[in-house]
Each structure stands twice: as structure tokens, then as C-alpha cells.
Design a protein around this motif. Structure first.
Motif, PDB file in Angstrom:
ATOM      1  N   GLU A  24       0.815  -1.224   0.000  1.00  0.00           N
ATOM      2  CA  GLU A  24       0.000   0.000   0.000  1.00  0.00           C
ATOM      3  C   GLU A  24       0.845   1.270   0.000  1.00  0.00           C
ATOM      4  OE1 GLU A  24      -2.670  -0.660   3.301  1.00  0.00           O
ATOM      5  OE2 GLU A  24      -4.094  -1.758   2.026  1.00  0.00           O
ATOM      6  N   ASP A  27       1.273   1.881  -3.616  1.00  0.00           N
ATOM      7  CA  ASP A  27       0.041   1.907  -4.421  1.00  0.00           C
ATOM      8  C   ASP A  27      -0.474   3.351  -4.438  1.00  0.00           C
ATOM      9  OD1 ASP A  27      -2.335   1.503  -5.717  1.00  0.00           O
ATOM     10  OD2 ASP A  27      -3.215   0.187  -4.192  1.00  0.00           O
ATOM     11  N   LYS A  30      -4.021   4.040  -5.261  1.00  0.00           N
ATOM     12  CA  LYS A  30      -4.973   3.312  -4.398  1.00  0.00           C
ATOM     13  C   LYS A  30      -5.919   2.433  -5.231  1.00  0.00           C
ATOM     14  CE  LYS A  30      -3.293   5.340  -0.772  1.00  0.00           C
ATOM     15  NZ  LYS A  30      -1.960   4.845  -0.556  1.00  0.00           N
ATOM     16  N   SER A  32      -4.932  -0.951  -6.052  1.00  0.00           N
ATOM     17  CA  SER A  32      -4.401  -2.308  -5.899  1.00  0.00           C
ATOM     18  C   SER A  32      -3.377  -2.678  -6.970  1.00  0.00           C
ATOM     19  CB  SER A  32      -5.526  -3.346  -5.868  1.00  0.00           C
ATOM     20  OG  SER A  32      -6.341  -3.128  -4.740  1.00  0.00           O
TER      21      SER A  32
END
Length: 162
Positions: A24, A27, A30, A32
Motif C-alpha cells: 500500500e 500503491d 490506491k 491495488s
């Protein structure tokens, strides 16, 4: 028997939580996914030290059939969980690193010069990038003497066990 199963499930849940948190961080959208170039950093942040070849093999395992430049979390999580459970790509122990420096220090003077270390890092084995060399030198070189006292530097290179 149930206790062992519960312990194994707890271990896996804990590993997957660590993997998720590390993923995360990179990422940024956001959604995945992470940039394929970030995967090495994620893997290393989880205490694994694969070679570039091993990292390439890991990426091949999780990359889509049509490479997009991104790695999807749902493919990364099971692969990385297995890597951690199997304790693959463990860091090199401190005593082995120290012996490696001692082999490079053929005159047994207790240090390497900045030039010697740069040569070994860029011309031998799996070469480091210029950025990696500069990062290592900034941490390792005694600015007054322009040398690397490797007995002091090796402990900084060793990852702590999680």
C-alpha cells in the motif's frame, strides 16, 4: 493439532498484513496496483534480498500475460506470502559479509579505498547501478580518509530479523 493450525493461520495472517502494508505504501493510485519498478523495494522492505535475476523471476510469476508495467495486489500477495513462509532470499549473515570484505582486502589493512569498493561493485558479479554505488558510498566512506572501515560498515548492512 488445532493449536498448530491456529498458529499457522495466525502466522499467515500476520505475514499478509505486513505484505499488504508494504504494498500500500507504493500503491499511489490506491487501485491495488504498483509500478513494476517498485516491487524490488517492496520485497526488500519485507526482509528479502533476491538477486536481480531472482527478482526478475518473481516478477515474471506475477506479471500479466500482457505486461502493463504494473503488478496487481491479488497476484503479488500469494507469491510474496509463499516467499516469506519458505524463508527465501534471506539476507546474508554478518560473518559472511565480513569474510567477503576480507577477501577483497588482499593486503589485510582493515579497509578498502573508495576506488577499490567502487571497482568491485561495478565490475564484478552482478554490478550495482550508479545510484546504488553512491548510496552505499555515502553511508560507508569515512570522508576524512576516503576509505571504508568495513568492520564498522558491515553491521549497518545487516537486516534485522522480523
Amino acid at each position: 493439532m488445532a493449536d498448530e493450525k491456529e498458529a499457522a493461520e495466525a502466522l499467515i495472517a500476520d505475514l499478509q498484513k505486513k505484505i499488504t502494508e508494504a504494498f500500500e505504501v507504493f500503491d499511489h493510485e490506491k487501485n491495488s496496483t504498483v509500478d513494476v519498478r517498485e516491487v524490488g523495494t517492496i520485497v526488500r522492505s519485507l526482509g528479502c534480498c533476491p538477486s536481480e535475476g531472482e527478482l526478475h523471476d518473481m516478477l515474471a510469476e506475477v506479471e500479466e500475460e500482457e505486461p502493463t508495467g504494473y503488478i496487481r495486489f491479488e497476484k503479488f500477495l500469494p507469491m510474496m506470502t509463499k516467499v516469506l513462509i519458505d524463508r527465501k532470499y534471506r539476507p546474508i549473515p554478518e560473518d559472511v559479509l565480513l569474510r567477503a570484505f576480507e577477501v577483497l582486502d588482499q593486503d589485510k589493512k582493515g579497509y578498502l579505498t573508495k576506488e577499490e569498493l567502487t571497482k568491485y561493485m561495478t565490475e564484478e558479479g552482478e554490478p550495482f547501478t550508479q545510484e546504488e554505488v553512491e548510496e552505499m558510498l555515502s553511508a560507508a566512506v569515512d570522508p576524512d580518509k576516503n576509505t571504508i572501515l568495513y568492520k564498522d560498515f558491515v553491521p549497518m548492512m545487516v537486516l534485522e530479523e522480523h
